[in-house]
Design a protein around this motif. Sequence first.
Motif, PDB file in Angstrom:
ATOM      1  N   SER A 103       0.814  -1.294   0.058  1.00 55.12           N
ATOM      2  CA  SER A 103       0.025   0.018   0.039  1.00 55.12           C
ATOM      3  C   SER A 103       0.986   1.288  -0.124  1.00 55.12           C
ATOM      4  N   MET A 104       2.072   1.136   0.677  1.00 55.71           N
ATOM      5  CA  MET A 104       2.772   2.436   0.755  1.00 55.71           C
ATOM      6  C   MET A 104       3.343   2.976  -0.731  1.00 55.71           C
ATOM      7  N   LEU A 105       3.311   1.958  -1.689  1.00 55.80           N
ATOM      8  CA  LEU A 105       3.595   2.539  -3.070  1.00 55.80           C
ATOM      9  C   LEU A 105       2.805   3.436  -3.655  1.00 55.80           C
ATOM     10  N   ASP A 106       1.666   3.546  -3.029  1.00 55.56           N
ATOM     11  CA  ASP A 106       0.870   4.596  -3.481  1.00 55.56           C
ATOM     12  C   ASP A 106       0.826   6.037  -2.869  1.00 55.56           C
ATOM     13  N   PHE A 107       1.768   5.902  -1.829  1.00 57.62           N
ATOM     14  CA  PHE A 107       1.676   7.061  -0.959  1.00 57.62           C
ATOM     15  C   PHE A 107       3.210   7.416  -0.854  1.00 57.62           C
ATOM     16  N   ILE A 108       4.117   7.176  -1.612  1.00 57.44           N
ATOM     17  CA  ILE A 108       5.399   7.481  -1.600  1.00 57.44           C
ATOM     18  C   ILE A 108       5.796   9.025  -1.657  1.00 57.44           C
ATOM     19  N   SER A 109       6.573   9.297  -0.689  1.00 60.20           N
ATOM     20  CA  SER A 109       6.886  10.938  -0.533  1.00 60.20           C
ATOM     21  C   SER A 109       8.238  11.173  -0.540  1.00 60.20           C
ATOM     22  N   PRO A 110       8.879  11.722  -1.839  1.00 63.17           N
ATOM     23  CA  PRO A 110      10.261  11.867  -1.988  1.00 63.17           C
ATOM     24  C   PRO A 110      10.896  12.473  -0.859  1.00 63.17           C
ATOM     25  N   GLY A 111      10.165  13.470  -0.384  1.00 64.82           N
ATOM     26  CA  GLY A 111      10.991  13.984   0.755  1.00 64.82           C
ATOM     27  C   GLY A 111      11.129  13.326   2.111  1.00 64.82           C
ATOM     28  N   ALA A 112      10.080  12.440   2.556  1.00 68.93           N
ATOM     29  CA  ALA A 112      10.352  11.377   3.445  1.00 68.93           C
ATOM     30  C   ALA A 112      11.636  10.558   3.057  1.00 68.93           C
ATOM     31  N   ILE A 113      11.516   9.879   1.782  1.00 72.78           N
ATOM     32  CA  ILE A 113      12.706   9.059   1.504  1.00 72.78           C
ATOM     33  C   ILE A 113      14.045   9.808   1.817  1.00 72.78           C
ATOM     34  N   LEU A 114      14.182  10.978   1.228  1.00 75.74           N
ATOM     35  CA  LEU A 114      15.330  11.564   1.160  1.00 75.74           C
ATOM     36  C   LEU A 114      15.676  11.775   2.649  1.00 75.74           C
ATOM     37  N   VAL A 115      14.831  12.335   3.606  1.00 74.70           N
ATOM     38  CA  VAL A 115      15.107  12.412   4.789  1.00 74.70           C
ATOM     39  C   VAL A 115      15.541  11.227   5.786  1.00 74.70           C
ATOM     40  N   THR A 116      14.858  10.080   5.091  1.00 69.78           N
ATOM     41  CA  THR A 116      15.364   8.667   5.531  1.00 69.78           C
ATOM     42  C   THR A 116      16.668   8.503   5.180  1.00 69.78           C
ATOM     43  N   CYS A 117      17.038   8.509   4.108  1.00 71.27           N
ATOM     44  CA  CYS A 117      18.333   8.310   3.440  1.00 71.27           C
ATOM     45  C   CYS A 117      19.380   9.259   4.215  1.00 71.27           C
ATOM     46  N   ILE A 118      19.088  10.346   4.304  1.00 75.35           N
ATOM     47  CA  ILE A 118      20.280  11.283   4.934  1.00 75.35           C
ATOM     48  C   ILE A 118      20.187  10.842   6.385  1.00 75.35           C
ATOM     49  N   SER A 119      19.251  10.430   7.040  1.00 73.30           N
ATOM     50  CA  SER A 119      19.323  10.182   8.731  1.00 73.30           C
ATOM     51  C   SER A 119      20.330   8.773   8.711  1.00 73.30           C
ATOM     52  N   LEU A 120      19.973   7.844   7.893  1.00 77.92           N
ATOM     53  CA  LEU A 120      20.577   6.478   7.718  1.00 77.92           C
ATOM     54  C   LEU A 120      22.249   6.985   7.772  1.00 77.92           C
ATOM     55  N   PHE A 121      22.273   7.768   6.706  1.00 77.72           N
ATOM     56  CA  PHE A 121      23.958   7.967   6.546  1.00 77.72           C
ATOM     57  C   PHE A 121      24.482   8.611   7.787  1.00 77.72           C
ATOM     58  N   ILE A 122      23.905   9.856   8.344  1.00 75.11           N
ATOM     59  CA  ILE A 122      24.452  10.098   9.588  1.00 75.11           C
ATOM     60  C   ILE A 122      24.648   9.182  10.567  1.00 75.11           C
ATOM     61  N   LEU A 123      23.656   8.591  10.967  1.00 71.17           N
ATOM     62  CA  LEU A 123      23.509   7.377  11.933  1.00 71.17           C
ATOM     63  C   LEU A 123      24.869   6.350  11.848  1.00 71.17           C
ATOM     64  N   LEU A 124      25.006   5.813  10.375  1.00 69.52           N
ATOM     65  CA  LEU A 124      25.920   4.975   9.995  1.00 69.52           C
ATOM     66  C   LEU A 124      27.394   5.601  10.196  1.00 69.52           C
ATOM     67  N   PHE A 125      27.360   6.750   9.598  1.00 71.77           N
ATOM     68  CA  PHE A 125      28.752   7.345   9.473  1.00 71.77           C
ATOM     69  C   PHE A 125      29.141   7.838  10.950  1.00 71.77           C
ATOM     70  N   TRP A 126      28.215   8.286  11.695  1.00 69.78           N
ATOM     71  CA  TRP A 126      28.635   8.869  13.117  1.00 69.78           C
ATOM     72  C   TRP A 126      29.115   7.338  13.824  1.00 69.78           C
ATOM     73  N   GLU A 127      28.488   6.171  13.703  1.00 70.19           N
ATOM     74  CA  GLU A 127      28.833   5.154  14.571  1.00 70.19           C
ATOM     75  C   GLU A 127      30.141   4.297  13.850  1.00 70.19           C
ATOM     76  N   LYS A 128      30.277   4.056  12.688  1.00 73.20           N
ATOM     77  CA  LYS A 128      31.186   3.732  12.238  1.00 73.20           C
ATOM     78  C   LYS A 128      32.536   4.303  12.023  1.00 73.20           C
ATOM     79  N   VAL A 129      32.451   5.483  11.777  1.00 74.48           N
ATOM     80  CA  VAL A 129      33.680   6.426  11.410  1.00 74.48           C
ATOM     81  C   VAL A 129      33.845   7.601  12.475  1.00 74.48           C
ATOM     82  N   LEU A 130      32.994   8.449  12.498  1.00 72.71           N
ATOM     83  CA  LEU A 130      33.347   9.345  13.475  1.00 72.71           C
ATOM     84  C   LEU A 130      33.484   9.386  15.131  1.00 72.71           C
TER      85      LEU A 130
END
Length: 526
Positions: free
Chosen positions: A158-185
């Motif tokens: 059902s989510m495929l009919d309600f995709i929000s590009p903004g939400a996907i972008l925020v999710t990707c940015i957040s995942l990058f921050i979380l993983l980069f913070w934990e694994k590198v910084l």
Amino acid sequence: MFKHLKNDLPASLVVFFVALPLCLGIALASGAPLFSGLIAGIVGGIVVGSISGSSIGVSGPAAGLAVIVLAAIASLGFENFLVAVIIGGVIQILLGVLKAGIIGYYFPSSVIKGMLAAIGVIIFLKQIPHAFGYDSDYEGDLDFFQLDGENTFSALGSMLDFISPGAILVTCISLFILLFWEKVLSKKHDIFKIIPGPLVAVIVGILYYMLVDSNSSFGIATDHLVSVPVPESASDFIGQFTFPNFAAITNPQVWVTGVTIAIVASLETLLCVEATDKMDPEKRTTPTNRELFAQGAGNIVSGFIGGLPITQVIVRSSANLQSGGKTKLSAIIHGVLLLGSVILIPLLLNKIPLAVLAAILLIVGYKLAKPALFKQMFKLGKEQFIPFIVTVLGVVFTDLLMGIGLGLAVGITMILIKNYQNSHFLHIEKTDEGSHIVKMTLAEEISFLNKGAILKELNALPNDTLLELDVTKTLRLNYDILEILDDFAIKAKDKNIEVKLISNKGVVYNPKNYTSFFRAKNSEAA
């Protein structure tokens, strides 16, 4: 308790961000005021956290009680329901005093690990729609069948009919921050260990919402944000508290609901305690009776001021552990943060995109259900893997308690099968004349669980057999087994079976009464 403040403070921030939408979502699913979920989270952190002996466990409103609470509020009304919450708390304190916490130790390790893996799978699957901007299901739902008519997997379609590009972008940015913070910084400098990555992700998410036009294709809609009740004044804030109607204490249905809450909340708490203790790298043991007392005290306070029932919750507890929490101070601080934030900055909280919180929970879910855990359980053999995987599938496709029940039933069945197989050692020898010599050695402890296996072997003995029954290692025989042996002594004559009973007392041929013999043997052993 303050010795590990540098670890507990960042962990408490992560737990706070995880707990905030869960408190609101569970209240929504329970048909209760949103503020009642926040009350339960605050009390679970401050009151239960202060009394509990758990180092990393975090308490708050539980998704497992949502269906019970929804039905109770619909039939009793919210104010009468609060009386049931208080009654449930009193019963939990009594259970703690009566030392009922020992129940938690009777769940197999494979089932507990299966529960943790299943919760991880559910968290991961349930957060994918939120990460894509589809928020029809409430945060914190752990059941396969959702209140909106969807199930865990249909919601992904059902989510495929309600995709929000903004939400996907925020999710990707957040995942990058979380993983980069934990694994590198975090490995570069200590400052990155003190400032938690999730806090940075939340700040970036808020800035993204404020800077990007919500009407644009990459904007974040207001219905994809945290929604905390905003009081307009101090009196308005106090007005959000609801107090129980004690006149309903004579209503039998209130008592039935109270007992139900006490049983289910206690069971969920004990399961969570067992799970968090297994995850704890320092292998500390939570005093379960004290935990029941703490939960009871929390439910009494929560019920008095309009909050939902409380249990220890695996989602928050695992988030606390994975974020580096060391002592129960992190649980207490998370409660203080919940209280302070809803009083001081509710408008700011309402600018947090749910996609940021989805990213945090996606990582929590993955860590709980790593593929390496499934490989490890498989290598341990079918006795561990089968109850484990049944628990995983049961929790994912039904609910927490049903899945645990299925895993426990399979675990007990595996024990019964093993007892059936390992009740004795059997060796058959044939002489040149064709007669049979059967040697049977009994184990140290023989219970009624071994009844079927022993009876099967005795009945299968052919005529004209010499049975050497070795009981030198046997210390205890269940009365059911003695009855089988006494009955066999009669059948042995008809089949011309000679019995050579070998024990520490010597050799006895064709004993007429095994019960008398083993009672004497048991007395000597005692």
